[in-house]
Every structure is written in C-alpha cells, then in structure tokens.
Design an enzyme around this catalytic site. Structure first.
Site, PDB file in Angstrom:
ATOM      1  N   SER A 129       0.839  -1.194   0.000  1.00 11.81           N
ATOM      2  CA  SER A 129       0.000   0.000   0.000  1.00 11.81           C
ATOM      3  C   SER A 129       0.871   1.239   0.000  1.00 11.81           C
ATOM      4  CB  SER A 129      -0.900   0.014   1.243  1.00 11.81           C
ATOM      5  OG  SER A 129      -1.602   1.239   1.351  1.00 11.81           O
ATOM      6  N   LYS A 156       2.548  -2.223   6.321  1.00 10.64           N
ATOM      7  CA  LYS A 156       2.721  -2.221   4.875  1.00 10.64           C
ATOM      8  C   LYS A 156       4.071  -1.628   4.483  1.00 10.64           C
ATOM      9  CE  LYS A 156      -1.008  -4.222   3.336  1.00 10.64           C
ATOM     10  NZ  LYS A 156      -0.932  -5.481   2.566  1.00 10.64           N
TER      11      LYS A 156
END
Length: 228
Positions: A129, A156
C-alpha cells in the site's frame, strides 16, 4: 502453463486476481485460511484450493509442499493476504497487524523460494500500500496524508521494505510491491470508498505477468514506480 499461488484469494482483490490469471491460462492455487470458503472460491474459478494460514508456519509449509508435489515448481507468488488493522495501536493489535501483513509475507516467501528457483521466470508480487510510503504519508497533496491508520501503514511499510530486500538477496527472482488502488472490498466497506475490484486486480495481474526483463525491487501502482 504458469503455476501461480495467491494468498488470501477467497475474496476481494485476491479472488479477482485469481479469476483474471485463470482466464490467462495460469494454473492458479487459491490460498485461504478457511477451507470451506477457499474450496468454494476455487470451484467457482475453476482453480485449485490449498489451505494456507499465513500466520502459521506449519500451514504455510504444508501448502507449499502440496504445490511442490503436484507441480514441481512455482512460477508466480502473489502475497495478497492482509488485514486493515484500523484499531487503536496496542501491543496485541500491532502484533496481529505485523504478523499478517509483514511476517506472513516472509513465511510464505521463504517456503516458496525453493519452488520459485525451479521456474524459468519466477515472480513475486506483494500487495502492499502507498500508506506504507513515507513520501505519500508526508505529502499534503496525497490522500494518504490525512488517513490515520498507524498499524496498517507501518506493517505495509515493512512489507514493501521486505520486498526490496528480497529483490537484492534473490537476483534471479523478480520481487515487486504494489499499491493496487483504493478498492471496494470488505476492508474498505466501513469507509464507503473504492473502485471496482476488477480494476485493481488488473494492476496485480500486470505485475504477475512480467517478462524476464521486467522491473524488480520496486513499489508501483498502475501508473509506474512510486517513491518509497
């Protein structure tokens, strides 16, 4: 035929990625923690099911052993399993977020490496992400700047860094992390946002079908490489 494993593939982006890759002729293994949901998804797709819980070493080892016995190699690994981790930061919450979003990626990748090395064009895609990009979350012009998801963003960021480090240590295998775009899935339902899952899965498919001369060690979205 290309042999592909997708984790967390019984719904959302993982399921749609499995559908699109199956349509391209891949032998797709739908990895899912829940056997009933995973088997149903695989049957719907005409794919193969393998039970895989990314938080359990033994489950991961058994899943890759099953694929190895049946196929003898793995050409594409899509590390898709993940959780939103939108609760208040606590020790237990942080452990859960990192266990799925980062450590789970390590578990699966390490177990898959022997089979990937037997492929003529091994490729690993990690669905990460841009929330894990320092550039994005510190840029007032980016939507990530105003989204308070500390544990998701941090886990992430770890997944993206792990991807880059794997690309360095495994030069014969392409490793790329991906921002698939804000997608209407179970994870974003609370926010009421997101584009059709087909569009985001197409971004994953693009990286999963790279040629031998494709990029490695990058964080990308549909428009190209992102700063990290």
């Amino acid at each position: 035929m290309t042999v592909t494993l997708i984790t967390g593939a019984n719904k959302g982006i993982g399921f749609e990625t499995a559908r699109q890759l199956s349509a391209l002729g891949h032998i797709v293994y739908v990895g899912a923690r829940d056997a009933e949901r995973g088997e149903k998804a695989a049957a719907t797709l005409g794919a193969r099911f393998v039970q895989l819980d990314v938080t359990r070493d033994e489950s991961v080892a058994e899943a890759l052993a099953t694929i190895g016995a049946a196929e003898g190699r793995l050409d594409v690994l899509v590390n898709n399993a993940g959780i939103l981790a939108n609760e208040a930061p606590t020790g237990p919450a942080a452990l859960r977020a990192f266990d799925v979003n980062a450590v789970g990626m390590v578990r699966v990748t390490e177990a898959a490496l022997p089979l990937l090395r037997k492929s003529a064009n091994p490729t690993v895609v990690t669905v990460s992400s841009s929330m894990g990009s320092f550039w994005a979350v510190t840029n007032p012009e980016r939507p990530e700047f105003g989204i308070p998801l500390a544990l998701y963003a941090a886990s992430k960021a770890a997944a993206t860094m792990l991807t880059i480090q794997y690309a360095k240590s495994q030069p014969g295998i392409k490793f790329n992390a991906l921002e698939p775009g804000t997608t209407a899935t179970d994870m974003t339902a609370a926010f009421g946002i997101g584009r059709p899952v087909q569009e985001s899965a197409a971004v994953v498919v693009r990286l999963a079908t790279l040629g031998a001369d494709g990029p490695t060690g990058t964080l990308r979205d549909e428009n190209g490489e992102l700063p990290f």
